[in-house]
Motif scaffolding. Structure first.
Motif, short mmCIF file in Angstrom:
data_model
loop_
_atom_site.label_atom_id
_atom_site.label_comp_id
_atom_site.label_asym_id
_atom_site.label_seq_id
_atom_site.Cartn_x
_atom_site.Cartn_y
_atom_site.Cartn_z
N GLU A 75 0.83 -1.20 0.00
CA GLU A 75 0.00 0.00 0.00
C GLU A 75 0.86 1.25 0.00
OE1 GLU A 75 -2.76 -0.05 3.25
OE2 GLU A 75 -3.95 -1.66 2.36
N LYS A 76 0.46 2.23 -0.78
CA LYS A 76 1.15 3.52 -0.88
C LYS A 76 2.60 3.39 -1.35
CE LYS A 76 -1.89 5.63 2.50
NZ LYS A 76 -2.02 6.30 3.77
N THR A 77 2.85 2.38 -2.15
CA THR A 77 4.16 2.22 -2.79
C THR A 77 3.91 2.20 -4.30
OG1 THR A 77 4.12 -0.21 -2.90
CG2 THR A 77 5.00 0.78 -0.87
N PRO A 78 4.95 2.34 -5.10
CA PRO A 78 4.75 2.34 -6.56
C PRO A 78 4.54 0.94 -7.16
CG PRO A 78 7.06 2.75 -6.05
CD PRO A 78 6.32 2.72 -4.74
N VAL A 79 4.43 -0.10 -6.32
CA VAL A 79 4.25 -1.46 -6.82
C VAL A 79 2.86 -1.59 -7.44
CG1 VAL A 79 4.19 -3.91 -6.19
CG2 VAL A 79 5.81 -2.37 -5.06
N THR A 80 2.82 -2.08 -8.68
CA THR A 80 1.55 -2.21 -9.40
C THR A 80 0.90 -3.57 -9.10
OG1 THR A 80 2.53 -3.23 -11.36
CG2 THR A 80 2.43 -0.80 -11.30
N PHE A 81 -0.39 -3.64 -9.37
CA PHE A 81 -1.11 -4.89 -9.18
C PHE A 81 -0.56 -5.96 -10.12
CE2 PHE A 81 -4.65 -7.88 -9.76
CZ PHE A 81 -4.86 -8.23 -8.43
N ALA A 82 -0.15 -5.55 -11.31
CA ALA A 82 0.44 -6.50 -12.27
C ALA A 82 1.72 -7.10 -11.70
CB ALA A 82 0.71 -5.80 -13.60
N GLN A 83 2.53 -6.30 -11.02
CA GLN A 83 3.75 -6.81 -10.40
C GLN A 83 3.42 -7.82 -9.31
OE1 GLN A 83 5.40 -2.79 -9.57
NE2 GLN A 83 7.35 -3.65 -10.27
N VAL A 84 2.39 -7.52 -8.52
CA VAL A 84 1.98 -8.43 -7.46
C VAL A 84 1.50 -9.75 -8.06
CG1 VAL A 84 0.30 -8.81 -5.60
CG2 VAL A 84 1.42 -6.60 -5.82
N GLU A 85 0.66 -9.67 -9.08
CA GLU A 85 0.17 -10.90 -9.72
C GLU A 85 1.31 -11.71 -10.33
OE1 GLU A 85 -3.26 -10.17 -12.30
OE2 GLU A 85 -4.32 -11.18 -10.67
N GLU A 114 11.74 -12.67 -0.53
CA GLU A 114 12.79 -12.70 -1.56
C GLU A 114 12.37 -11.87 -2.78
OE1 GLU A 114 14.00 -16.37 -4.25
OE2 GLU A 114 14.42 -16.75 -2.13
N LYS A 115 11.10 -11.99 -3.17
CA LYS A 115 10.60 -11.24 -4.33
C LYS A 115 10.43 -9.75 -3.99
CE LYS A 115 9.88 -14.77 -7.09
NZ LYS A 115 10.64 -14.96 -8.29
N LEU A 116 9.88 -9.47 -2.81
CA LEU A 116 9.64 -8.07 -2.42
C LEU A 116 10.94 -7.29 -2.27
CD1 LEU A 116 6.71 -8.18 0.16
CD2 LEU A 116 6.71 -7.10 -2.09
N LYS A 117 11.99 -7.96 -1.81
CA LYS A 117 13.27 -7.28 -1.62
C LYS A 117 13.76 -6.68 -2.94
CE LYS A 117 16.36 -9.02 1.27
NZ LYS A 117 17.45 -9.84 1.84
N ASP A 118 13.51 -7.37 -4.05
CA ASP A 118 13.93 -6.89 -5.36
C ASP A 118 12.99 -5.84 -5.94
OD1 ASP A 118 16.05 -8.64 -5.24
OD2 ASP A 118 14.98 -10.23 -6.32
N ILE A 119 11.74 -5.84 -5.50
CA ILE A 119 10.74 -4.94 -6.10
C ILE A 119 10.62 -3.62 -5.36
CG2 ILE A 119 8.27 -4.67 -6.59
CD1 ILE A 119 8.19 -7.61 -7.31
N ASP A 120 10.47 -3.69 -4.01
CA ASP A 120 10.28 -2.46 -3.24
C ASP A 120 10.71 -2.70 -1.80
OD1 ASP A 120 8.60 0.33 -3.44
OD2 ASP A 120 8.42 -0.58 -1.44
N GLU A 121 11.68 -1.90 -1.34
CA GLU A 121 12.24 -2.09 0.00
C GLU A 121 11.24 -1.77 1.11
OE1 GLU A 121 15.70 0.36 -0.20
OE2 GLU A 121 16.83 -1.14 -1.32
N VAL A 122 10.39 -0.77 0.89
CA VAL A 122 9.41 -0.41 1.92
C VAL A 122 8.40 -1.55 2.08
CG1 VAL A 122 7.53 1.18 2.50
CG2 VAL A 122 9.67 2.08 1.57
N ALA A 123 7.92 -2.08 0.96
CA ALA A 123 6.99 -3.21 1.01
C ALA A 123 7.66 -4.42 1.67
CB ALA A 123 6.51 -3.57 -0.39
N TYR A 124 8.93 -4.61 1.37
CA TYR A 124 9.69 -5.71 1.97
C TYR A 124 9.71 -5.58 3.50
CZ TYR A 124 13.77 -8.25 3.68
OH TYR A 124 14.60 -9.05 4.42
N VAL A 125 10.05 -4.39 4.00
CA VAL A 125 10.15 -4.17 5.44
C VAL A 125 8.77 -4.31 6.09
CG1 VAL A 125 10.69 -2.47 7.23
CG2 VAL A 125 12.23 -2.77 5.29
N ARG A 126 7.73 -3.81 5.44
CA ARG A 126 6.38 -3.96 5.99
C ARG A 126 6.00 -5.43 6.10
NH1 ARG A 126 3.00 0.33 2.39
NH2 ARG A 126 3.70 2.23 3.41
N PHE A 127 6.24 -6.18 5.02
CA PHE A 127 5.90 -7.60 5.03
C PHE A 127 6.72 -8.33 6.10
CE2 PHE A 127 5.92 -12.01 3.70
CZ PHE A 127 4.61 -12.21 3.33
N ALA A 128 8.01 -8.02 6.16
CA ALA A 128 8.90 -8.66 7.13
C ALA A 128 8.46 -8.36 8.56
CB ALA A 128 10.34 -8.21 6.91
#
Length: 154
Positions: A75-85, A114-128
């Motif tokens: 949420e509130k990151t530049p990650v697109t839904f297509a990237q998530v899918e 592992e995937k989030l670390k390469d896509i968006d660091e903020v999303a990675y930290v939130r998930f972690a």
């Protein structure tokens, strides 16, 4: 395919068409012995994957739950839904190609991180932070330091 009329095992396919949703194929066949026609349906056999939760409970894999968890972190990151899918599809390929039918939620969490670390660091930290259940600021800082070290190596 055994003929439903004479039980002869040889037949020829006269016509093949995908069904409404493309999940199966409808085939018109003709028996080579009695020459009667019949219809068969062919579909992919799906083997369910069972997820073993941290508390030991088991539940069937649910793609939508995985997507929802990742979307919350993004949420509130530049990650697109297509990237998530795309990320979920790549994870599913690993899951379905493994010979295991029971997979721990921890393993799936590691694949997501592992995937989030390469896509968006903020999303990675939130998930972690949710996945690793950070109890205090120090464990949070340790994860951030680990992330920064891995960035310097890259």
């Amino acid at each position: 395919m055994r003929c439903p009329y004479c039980e002869y095992t040889e037949s020829k396919v006269i016509d093949s068409r995908p069904t409404d949703e493309g999940n199966s194929i409808r085939r018109r066949r003709e028996c080579l012995k009695c020459e009667k026609r019949f219809t068969t349906y062919e579909q992919i056999e799906s083997i369910p994957i069972i997820i073993i939760k941290k508390d030991g409970k088991r539940q069937q894999y649910d793609r939508q739950k995985l997507i929802n968890g990742i979307l919350r972190a993004c949420e509130k990151t530049p990650v697109t839904f297509a990237q998530v899918e795309n990320m979920v599809s790549e994870i599913e390929v690993k899951l379905f190609n493994s010979m295991d039918r029971e997979i721990s939620s921890t393993h799936i969490g590691e694949l997501v991180m592992e995937k989030l670390k390469d896509i968006d660091e903020v999303a990675y930290v939130r998930f972690a932070s949710v996945y690793r259940e950070f109890r205090d600021v120090n464990t949070f800082m340790d994860e951030l330091k680990s992330l920064l070290k891995s960035k310097k190596k890259s």
